[in-house]
Design a protein around this motif. Structure first.
Motif, PDB file in Angstrom:
ATOM      1  N   ASN A 501     -20.382  69.040  49.513  1.00  0.00           N
ATOM      2  CA  ASN A 501     -19.033  69.244  48.991  1.00  0.00           C
ATOM      3  C   ASN A 501     -18.197  67.977  49.190  1.00  0.00           C
ATOM      4  N   LEU A 502     -17.743  67.382  48.098  1.00  0.00           N
ATOM      5  CA  LEU A 502     -17.016  66.110  48.135  1.00  0.00           C
ATOM      6  C   LEU A 502     -15.516  66.286  47.904  1.00  0.00           C
ATOM      7  N   ALA A 503     -15.011  67.504  48.044  1.00  0.00           N
ATOM      8  CA  ALA A 503     -13.605  67.781  47.735  1.00  0.00           C
ATOM      9  C   ALA A 503     -12.648  67.015  48.637  1.00  0.00           C
ATOM     10  N   VAL A 504     -12.938  66.958  49.914  1.00  0.00           N
ATOM     11  CA  VAL A 504     -12.040  66.285  50.863  1.00  0.00           C
ATOM     12  C   VAL A 504     -11.960  64.796  50.566  1.00  0.00           C
ATOM     13  N   GLN A 505     -13.083  64.199  50.204  1.00  0.00           N
ATOM     14  CA  GLN A 505     -13.124  62.751  49.928  1.00  0.00           C
ATOM     15  C   GLN A 505     -12.499  62.395  48.587  1.00  0.00           C
ATOM     16  N   ASN A 506     -12.374  63.384  47.677  1.00  0.00           N
ATOM     17  CA  ASN A 506     -11.917  63.088  46.319  1.00  0.00           C
ATOM     18  C   ASN A 506     -10.801  64.040  45.872  1.00  0.00           C
ATOM     19  N   PRO A 507      -9.657  64.032  46.578  1.00  0.00           N
ATOM     20  CA  PRO A 507      -8.585  64.979  46.220  1.00  0.00           C
ATOM     21  C   PRO A 507      -8.038  64.760  44.811  1.00  0.00           C
ATOM     22  N   ASP A 508      -8.026  63.527  44.339  1.00  0.00           N
ATOM     23  CA  ASP A 508      -7.511  63.257  42.992  1.00  0.00           C
ATOM     24  C   ASP A 508      -8.417  63.863  41.928  1.00  0.00           C
ATOM     25  N   LYS A 509      -9.728  63.776  42.153  1.00  0.00           N
ATOM     26  CA  LYS A 509     -10.678  64.353  41.202  1.00  0.00           C
ATOM     27  C   LYS A 509     -10.561  65.881  41.197  1.00  0.00           C
ATOM     28  N   VAL A 510     -10.360  66.466  42.377  1.00  0.00           N
ATOM     29  CA  VAL A 510     -10.159  67.917  42.461  1.00  0.00           C
ATOM     30  C   VAL A 510      -8.932  68.326  41.658  1.00  0.00           C
ATOM     31  N   LYS A 511      -7.835  67.614  41.841  1.00  0.00           N
ATOM     32  CA  LYS A 511      -6.599  67.932  41.125  1.00  0.00           C
ATOM     33  C   LYS A 511      -6.770  67.768  39.617  1.00  0.00           C
ATOM     34  N   GLU A 512      -7.440  66.696  39.224  1.00  0.00           N
ATOM     35  CA  GLU A 512      -7.671  66.424  37.807  1.00  0.00           C
ATOM     36  C   GLU A 512      -8.477  67.542  37.147  1.00  0.00           C
ATOM     37  N   LEU A 513      -9.551  67.961  37.806  1.00  0.00           N
ATOM     38  CA  LEU A 513     -10.406  69.004  37.237  1.00  0.00           C
ATOM     39  C   LEU A 513      -9.742  70.376  37.313  1.00  0.00           C
ATOM     40  N   GLU A 514      -8.967  70.610  38.362  1.00  0.00           N
ATOM     41  CA  GLU A 514      -8.239  71.879  38.471  1.00  0.00           C
ATOM     42  C   GLU A 514      -7.228  72.017  37.330  1.00  0.00           C
ATOM     43  N   THR A 515      -6.537  70.941  37.014  1.00  0.00           N
ATOM     44  CA  THR A 515      -5.580  70.939  35.900  1.00  0.00           C
ATOM     45  C   THR A 515      -6.297  71.214  34.584  1.00  0.00           C
ATOM     46  N   LEU A 516      -7.449  70.596  34.414  1.00  0.00           N
ATOM     47  CA  LEU A 516      -8.264  70.800  33.209  1.00  0.00           C
ATOM     48  C   LEU A 516      -8.688  72.261  33.095  1.00  0.00           C
ATOM     49  N   TYR A 517      -9.156  72.828  34.225  1.00  0.00           N
ATOM     50  CA  TYR A 517      -9.582  74.223  34.235  1.00  0.00           C
ATOM     51  C   TYR A 517      -8.429  75.156  33.885  1.00  0.00           C
ATOM     52  N   GLN A 518      -7.282  74.932  34.504  1.00  0.00           N
ATOM     53  CA  GLN A 518      -6.149  75.823  34.307  1.00  0.00           C
ATOM     54  C   GLN A 518      -5.648  75.805  32.866  1.00  0.00           C
ATOM     55  N   SER A 519      -5.684  74.617  32.266  1.00  0.00           N
ATOM     56  CA  SER A 519      -5.293  74.500  30.860  1.00  0.00           C
ATOM     57  C   SER A 519      -6.231  75.319  29.979  1.00  0.00           C
ATOM     58  N   TRP A 520      -7.526  75.235  30.256  1.00  0.00           N
ATOM     59  CA  TRP A 520      -8.521  76.021  29.512  1.00  0.00           C
ATOM     60  C   TRP A 520      -8.309  77.512  29.736  1.00  0.00           C
ATOM     61  N   ALA A 521      -8.138  77.917  30.995  1.00  0.00           N
ATOM     62  CA  ALA A 521      -7.982  79.334  31.323  1.00  0.00           C
ATOM     63  C   ALA A 521      -6.763  79.930  30.622  1.00  0.00           C
ATOM     64  N   ASN A 522      -5.678  79.183  30.583  1.00  0.00           N
ATOM     65  CA  ASN A 522      -4.475  79.654  29.887  1.00  0.00           C
ATOM     66  C   ASN A 522      -4.734  79.791  28.388  1.00  0.00           C
ATOM     67  N   ARG A 523      -5.480  78.829  27.839  1.00  0.00           N
ATOM     68  CA  ARG A 523      -5.721  78.807  26.387  1.00  0.00           C
ATOM     69  C   ARG A 523      -6.593  79.966  25.931  1.00  0.00           C
ATOM     70  N   ILE A 524      -7.597  80.307  26.706  1.00  0.00           N
ATOM     71  CA  ILE A 524      -8.532  81.330  26.217  1.00  0.00           C
ATOM     72  C   ILE A 524      -8.235  82.739  26.742  1.00  0.00           C
ATOM     73  N   GLY A 525      -7.230  82.870  27.620  1.00  0.00           N
ATOM     74  CA  GLY A 525      -6.804  84.209  28.025  1.00  0.00           C
ATOM     75  C   GLY A 525      -7.396  84.738  29.315  1.00  0.00           C
ATOM     76  N   VAL A 526      -7.812  83.870  30.224  1.00  0.00           N
ATOM     77  CA  VAL A 526      -8.319  84.331  31.520  1.00  0.00           C
ATOM     78  C   VAL A 526      -7.181  84.982  32.303  1.00  0.00           C
ATOM     79  N   ILE A 527      -7.442  86.139  32.868  1.00  0.00           N
ATOM     80  CA  ILE A 527      -6.483  86.832  33.736  1.00  0.00           C
ATOM     81  C   ILE A 527      -7.073  86.872  35.142  1.00  0.00           C
TER      82      ILE A 527
END
Length: 539
Positions: A501-527
């Protein structure tokens, strides 16, 4: 003289028009037949060309002369994967965001909605005959059956699972199971075995289609090797005693074979034995024999599925259609760690779970212990969105185009099958269908990969099932497990089994991918899973 010239001209024009019509007809006939074969709950390493010792000569033969994609993804559960495969959309967009049960939220209504089209509906409009055999599981009401969603003919199970010998016998309280023949319920005859019966109809469709002069699309959705563990005695006999070395040794052997085959790279680690699996040496001899029996039956189910794939290939050969037929094979999710116990099952089935798996009257599953072997070397199982839940073998056979073995590590997804079929068929994905606005496909055609050309692939792929979340972009994968909801970050190219798990070493990458995921989830209707209404129906 002028009359003769005019007559000659008329004849020439008539002949030219006839030739043109014939050429057009020949061109239409030369459209490839398309077959998608879907296994059910089969693990990543369960066929020979992906590391298993189970006898799968037909799939191995397809891989030897076809395309193998080692980083192909599904949606981690039976019905969401089927919704995504059939429509080229993420499952929420098609109305099957979770299971086939009734919920008030449109993305989770439990059956295919009217803002999606199936591959069958699209290809039917492009001159194809459309057939399906096997498990549907994306709408149980008769007006949601395959023949209502573009298939000319269907024979198979409408629901999610059932006995292979008596598939309409309920395993849950107050349950009704249906095998359908086109638009009518069908009563299985004595001697019925699901894998043989479904493939038998597929073979007949192929033979009958020859008379029509039209190309065909066949969706062959096996129930094998989904629980219950049911196989034929002659197949079980091949594998009895072959699992007595224990799960640790079997996983290690598969892991080494997978590296030799190039399915995983040399930096991949074998994930530790799952925490739900005890040390093999802590078992009694009787427990070891019982597990060997379960694994023998499971292998026999995969073996029999491969035999029936052989029947389909033979039917193509006998009818002269083998060269111009594209066959795609994959599994709907990773291996299943589910067990047959608890209030969700009838008392009769709970009692049958205690019988040896090789007893035809049993009703059992191989649970965590078997699934941990099947998913070698990956982490977790069906339901979760770690690689063990979402990775599938993917094989494409297309003799007219693919002349030798090719292997690709590019990430691809179920949503790509619609675009690929549309491309193969020279069809057009519709903006509207039967008066309904159709959601644009999320997939990309795999034809460049099939033709050994450069394929740009996806910017990112996304996953959500019952609160389990992931996004894959390039080598990076961000993943979390419900209800912990803690993001973990992995470099999948170096660490396919998700051990570092590389999350601690790469907080910017985590934030970047989390933003990407959330945008997708909002677009397709994830609840969020905890906010979903309680579903009713087939769980």
């Amino acid at each position: 003289m002028k009359l003769k010239s005019a007559l000659h001209l008329s004849i020439l024009l008539l002949l030219s028009a006839t030739v043109l019509r014939a050429q057009k007809a020949n061109k239409a006939v030369k459209k490839p037949n398309i077959i998608i074969i879907l296994a059910d709950d089969m693990g990543y390493s369960d066929i020979g060309c992906f590391g298993s010792t189970t006898q799968t000569p037909n799939l191995d033969g397809m891989a030897k002369t076809g395309l193998v994609m080692t980083q192909f993804y599904n949606a981690s559960r039976c019905c969401p994967s089927r919704a995504s495969l059939l429509t080229g959309l993420y499952q929420h967009q098609a109305g099957v965001g979770d299971m086939v049960n009734t919920r008030k939220e449109p993305a989770y209504q439990g059956y295919l909605n009217n803002n999606c089209v199936t591959i069958a509906e699209v290809l039917k409009g492009s001159g194809y005959n459309t057939y399906m055999a096997g498990k549907w599981h994306v709408g149980t009401a008769p007006d949601k059956w395959p023949v209502k969603r573009g298939f000319d003919h269907h024979f198979g199970l409408i629901d999610g699972a059932g006995s292979y010998f008596d598939p309409t016998n309920p395993y849950r309280p107050n349950q009704h199971l249906t095998v359908a023949l086109d638009d009518k319920p069908y009563t299985p005859e004595k001697g019925f075995y699901a894998t043989d019966a479904y493939a038998g109809h597929a073979v007949q469709y192929i033979k009958d289609n020859q008379k029509t002069g039209k190309p065909f699309f066949l969706y062959m959705a096996f129930t094998a090797p989904h629980w219950p563990l049911h196989a034929l005695p002659q197949d079980i006999a091949k594998y009895k005693g072959k699992y007595m070395a224990g799960w640790d040794k079997l996983r290690e052997e598969r892991f080494n074979r997978m590296k030799q085959l190039g399915i995983i790279n040399k930096t991949t680690q074998l994930s530790p034995r799952d925490k739900n699996v005890p040390d093999w040496n802590s078992l009694t001899e009787a427990e070891k024999i019982a597990w060997d029996d379960k694994m023998a039956v499971y292998a026999a189910m995969v073996d029999r599925m491969d035999q029936n794939i052989g029947r389909i290939r033979q039917a193509l050969k006998e009818t002269g259609q083998d060269q111009n037929t594209v066959i795609m094979f994959l599994s709907d999710n990773g291996a299943s760690s589910e067990s047959i116990k608890g209030p969700g099952f009838t008392p009769e089935v709970t009692a049958a779970n205690l019988k040896p798996a090789s007893d035809p009257s049993s009703f059992t599953a191989y649970g965590f212990t078997g699934a941990n072997v099947s998913n070698t070397p990956l982490t977790l199982f069906k339901h979760w969105v770690y690689e063990g839940g979402i990775a599938t073998p993917f094989i494409v056979s297309y003799p007219a185009v693919i002349k030798a073995h090719r292997q690709s590590t590019q990430p691809a997804h179920l949503v790509d099958l619609m675009a690929t079929c549309v491309d193969l068929a020279g069809a057009k994905y519709p903006a509207t269908y039967k008066g309904n606005t159709i959601t644009p496909t999320e997939g990309l055609s795999l034809m460049p990969v099939i033709q050994y050309k450069k394929w740009e692939g996806h910017n990112a792929l996304f996953f959500e099932h019952e609160g389990n979340r992931a996004v894959r972009q390039g080598p990076w994968k961000l993943v979390s497990q419900y209800p912990d909801n803690q993001w973990q970050l992995y470099n999948i190219e170096q660490d396919r089994s998700e051990q570092n798990n590389l999350a601690v070493q790469n907080p910017d990458k985590v934030k970047e991918l989390e933003t990407l995921y959330q945008s997708w989830a909002n677009r397709i209707g994830v609840i969020p899973f905890e906010k979903l209404s309680k579903g009713k129906g087939d769980l």
